[in-house]
Design an enzyme around this catalytic site. Structure first.
Site, PDB file in Angstrom:
ATOM      1  N   ASN A 101       0.847  -1.201   0.000  1.00 25.80           N
ATOM      2  CA  ASN A 101       0.000   0.000   0.000  1.00 25.80           C
ATOM      3  C   ASN A 101       0.873   1.238   0.000  1.00 25.80           C
ATOM      4  O   ASN A 101       1.800   1.284  -0.834  1.00 25.80           O
ATOM      5  CB  ASN A 101      -1.148  -0.044   1.018  1.00 25.80           C
ATOM      6  CG  ASN A 101      -0.799  -0.186   2.465  1.00 25.80           C
ATOM      7  OD1 ASN A 101      -0.345  -1.224   2.902  1.00 25.80           O
ATOM      8  ND2 ASN A 101      -1.042   0.844   3.243  1.00 25.80           N
ATOM      9  N   ASP A 102       0.607   2.222   0.790  1.00 27.32           N
ATOM     10  CA  ASP A 102       1.162   3.579   0.619  1.00 27.32           C
ATOM     11  C   ASP A 102       2.625   3.684   0.196  1.00 27.32           C
ATOM     12  O   ASP A 102       3.481   2.957   0.723  1.00 27.32           O
ATOM     13  CB  ASP A 102       1.094   4.341   1.947  1.00 27.32           C
ATOM     14  CG  ASP A 102      -0.208   4.200   2.664  1.00 27.32           C
ATOM     15  OD1 ASP A 102      -1.147   3.642   2.103  1.00 27.32           O
ATOM     16  OD2 ASP A 102      -0.277   4.651   3.813  1.00 27.32           O
ATOM     17  N   PHE A 132       4.186   1.354  10.188  1.00 28.09           N
ATOM     18  CA  PHE A 132       3.240   2.030   9.302  1.00 28.09           C
ATOM     19  C   PHE A 132       3.950   3.136   8.515  1.00 28.09           C
ATOM     20  O   PHE A 132       5.152   3.344   8.615  1.00 28.09           O
ATOM     21  CB  PHE A 132       2.073   2.593  10.123  1.00 28.09           C
ATOM     22  CG  PHE A 132       0.963   1.590  10.378  1.00 28.09           C
ATOM     23  CD1 PHE A 132       1.173   0.225  10.268  1.00 28.09           C
ATOM     24  CD2 PHE A 132      -0.314   2.034  10.739  1.00 28.09           C
ATOM     25  CE1 PHE A 132       0.137  -0.696  10.497  1.00 28.09           C
ATOM     26  CE2 PHE A 132      -1.350   1.134  10.969  1.00 28.09           C
ATOM     27  CZ  PHE A 132      -1.129  -0.227  10.848  1.00 28.09           C
ATOM     28  N   ASP A 191       1.810   8.466  10.317  1.00 28.92           N
ATOM     29  CA  ASP A 191       2.286   8.856   8.986  1.00 28.92           C
ATOM     30  C   ASP A 191       3.113  10.148   8.992  1.00 28.92           C
ATOM     31  O   ASP A 191       2.780  11.118   8.296  1.00 28.92           O
ATOM     32  CB  ASP A 191       1.099   8.972   8.004  1.00 28.92           C
ATOM     33  CG  ASP A 191       0.176   7.765   8.046  1.00 28.92           C
ATOM     34  OD1 ASP A 191       0.651   6.682   8.449  1.00 28.92           O
ATOM     35  OD2 ASP A 191      -1.006   7.893   7.685  1.00 28.92           O
TER      36      ASP A 191
HETATM   37  C1  FRU Z   1      -3.122   4.678   4.616  1.00 28.35           C
HETATM   38  C2  FRU Z   1      -2.765   3.931   5.875  1.00 28.35           C
HETATM   39  C3  FRU Z   1      -1.858   4.766   6.764  1.00 28.35           C
HETATM   40  C4  FRU Z   1      -1.141   3.740   7.568  1.00 28.35           C
HETATM   41  C5  FRU Z   1      -0.970   2.637   6.569  1.00 28.35           C
HETATM   42  C6  FRU Z   1      -0.991   1.259   7.174  1.00 28.35           C
HETATM   43  O1  FRU Z   1      -3.424   3.887   3.529  1.00 28.35           O
HETATM   44  O2  FRU Z   1      -3.942   3.549   6.558  1.00 28.35           O
HETATM   45  O3  FRU Z   1      -2.523   5.735   7.533  1.00 28.35           O
HETATM   46  O4  FRU Z   1       0.076   4.210   8.051  1.00 28.35           O
HETATM   47  O5  FRU Z   1      -2.005   2.765   5.620  1.00 28.35           O
HETATM   48  O6  FRU Z   1      -0.617   0.308   6.243  1.00 28.35           O
END
Ligand code: FRU
Length: 493
Positions: free
Chosen positions: A40-41, A100, A167
């Site tokens: 993901n991110d 995260f 984050d």
């Molecule tokens: C956004 C999120 C962040 C977090 C991460 C966890 O997509 O929810 O806020 O750090 O993904 O994987």
């Protein structure tokens, strides 16, 4: 070796053997996908030691979200990526439930600093708690700071949630380190908090940069904060947004840019306007970095939380990054253009000037699934045309359609006939107003990734396609009266 015997080594060994089974043809050609497993991110996006580094939220062991690691890739042109070993694993007390999202910053001593959210179990048995941690290293191997967390939850001001505190985006300015961290306030909801430090290890709370004020979602994720010319931009990814009637925001997770000014002495951010970053179906959590030539480059996760539970798993990897984009502010709007490096992928060019289209038709040489296509709709020269439509990924009864309602000034992106079998969002409608009598649609296709840039990037729409690779047709249609178009296509190699 710093990480011997740890979860990190296990992840590194696993990802190597799993990745061997994935062939290059199973991935899009210039959109970054995880080495294996889940992505993901974007995290820690930076230029460091002669190349771009893009880290990402990563669970190597499955194609679903799991205890978060950081994956890593490097590139010199933002298009061809080289995988690097897994960077962080959830293997210390402050981050034992997950590493995260976060960011990175080259340090004066030559090391690269990573700042990320550590997730820990609540000793009282409640929901997991979030704190901010750092690690530093040479760009490949990182050592976590012994005194993590560097921002414990005790630094949170009154009313903010330690369950939603994550984050960090770090930068250095005027002799101090700063970081913007997202959190949720009981009343103001999604918020971005500013912290300051002299050494990136000891932090203090400074101020709240901005908040949802009860209007733009319940929690904000993944903040970024930077100057673009004279404008200060605060990027956030708000969750649980209620759609707005002007077509700017849709229900659920969105991406937003808050444009305004920033007083570097008082640390007051004054918001002037709010807009969506990308209005597509698959785009979230964008992060930016400064290129060595001064361009501000943005990359987002090209997927959506709303659809990941049901999205088909076709490979042993899942999730991808958007095409990196150059940012600029024009007429008070944040605009995005594909990075100019994409031109190095251009193969043959087809240019059709001033074509008139009425009934559905293809155009000579126009089509494919790996291309950079610009269609300029001459609205001023098409007085009777009410609606212009472009279909792509067309074949076997399947297609994706972009419809411009010229009378209403709106654009509808519709992938519902693209071959998907699932009842997930497929349609987005957004404002599309001609500029100087023209609408320009630039569509970048990379197999199943579609990114549309409207009017020089004043709006963008990112979406994944399910249409089979053979569905490569492109056709054009006008309603009400003929439309005049200029079409320029570059095949991407
Ligand atoms: C956004 C999120 C962040 C977090 C991460 C966890 O997509 O929810 O806020 O750090 O993904 O994987």
């Amino acid at each position: 070796m710093a990480h011997e015997g740890t979860k990190l080594n296990a992840a590194r060994a696993f990802e190597c053997s799993a990745a061997e089974k994935i062939s290059a043809g199973d991935r899009p050609s210039f959109h970054l996908t995880p080495l294996t497993g889940w992505m993901n991110d974007p995290n820690g996006f930076c230029w460091y030691n002669g190349c771009y580094h893009l880290f990402y939220q990563y669970y190597p062991y499955d194609t679903v979200w799991g205890p978060m690691h950081w994956g890593h890739a490097t590139s010199t042109d933002l298009l061809h990526w080289q995988y690097q070993p897994c960077t962080l694993a959830p293997d210390t007390i402050p981050d034992g439930m997950g590493c995260f999202s976060g960011s990175s910053l080259p340090l004066p001593d030559g090391r690269l600093l990573l700042m990320y959210t550590g997730v820990t179990a609540d000793p009282q048995g409640g929901k997991n708690l979030q704190v901010q941690c750092v690690a530093s290293g040479d760009g490949i191997d990182f050592v976590k700071e012994e005194n993590n967390p560097v921002i414990p939850r005790t630094l949170l001001p009154e009313g903010y949630s330690a369950v939603d505190f994550r984050d960090p985006k770090i930068w250095y300015e005027g002799g101090s380190y700063y970081c913007a961290v997202a959190s949720r306030h009981t009343e103001n909801l999604g918020s971005v908090l500013l912290f300051e430090s002299l050494d990136a290890l000891h932090w203090k709370f400074v101020t709240v940069l901005d908040s949802s004020r009860g209007q733009l979602g319940r929690m904000w994720e993944c903040p970024d904060f930077f100057a673009l010319g004279n404008t200060q931009v605060l990027l956030v990814s708000p969750q649980e947004v209620q759609a707005t009637a002007d077509g700017e925001f849709h229900c659920g997770d969105n991406t937003a840019a808050l444009l305004g000014s920033y007083d570097r002495t008082t640390h007051v951010f004054t918001r002037r306007s709010v807009q969506a970053v990308d209005q597509g179906l698959d785009f979230y959590a964008p992060q930016t970095t400064l290129a060595p030539d001064g361009r501000r480059i943005l990359v987002g996760w090209m997927q959506s939380w709303a659809t990941t539970p049901t999205a088909p798993r076709r490979h042993t990897w899942f999730g991808r990054m958007s095409l990196p984009r150059e940012l600029a502010v024009h007429n008070g709007r944040l605009c995005q253009q594909p990075v100019r490096e994409i031109e190095t992928l251009w193969a043959d060019e087809i240019r059709l000037e001033g074509v008139t289209v009425a009934a559905p038709t293809g155009l000579p040489g126009i089509g494919g699934r790996s291309l950079d296509l610009t269609v300029t709709v001459d609205v001023a020269a098409s007085p009777d045309c009410r609606c212009f439509a472009l279909r792509f990924a067309e074949g076997g009864g399947r297609f994706v359609e972009v419809r411009c309602d010229l009378a209403k000034g709106s654009l509808t992106f519709d992938r519902s006939c693209g071959g998907c079998r699932r009842d997930i969002p497929h349609i987005r409608t957004l404002p599309a107003v001609p500029r100087e009598g023209r609408l320009t649609l630039r569509l970048i296709l990379d197999l199943d990734c579609a990114e549309l840039f409207l009017n020089g990037g004043e709006r963008t729409v990112s979406a994944l396609l399910e249409a089979p690779a053979q569905a490569a047709g492109i056709s054009f249609r006008a309603e009400g009266g003929p439309v005049r178009l200029t079409v320029v296509q570059h095949t991407l190699r």
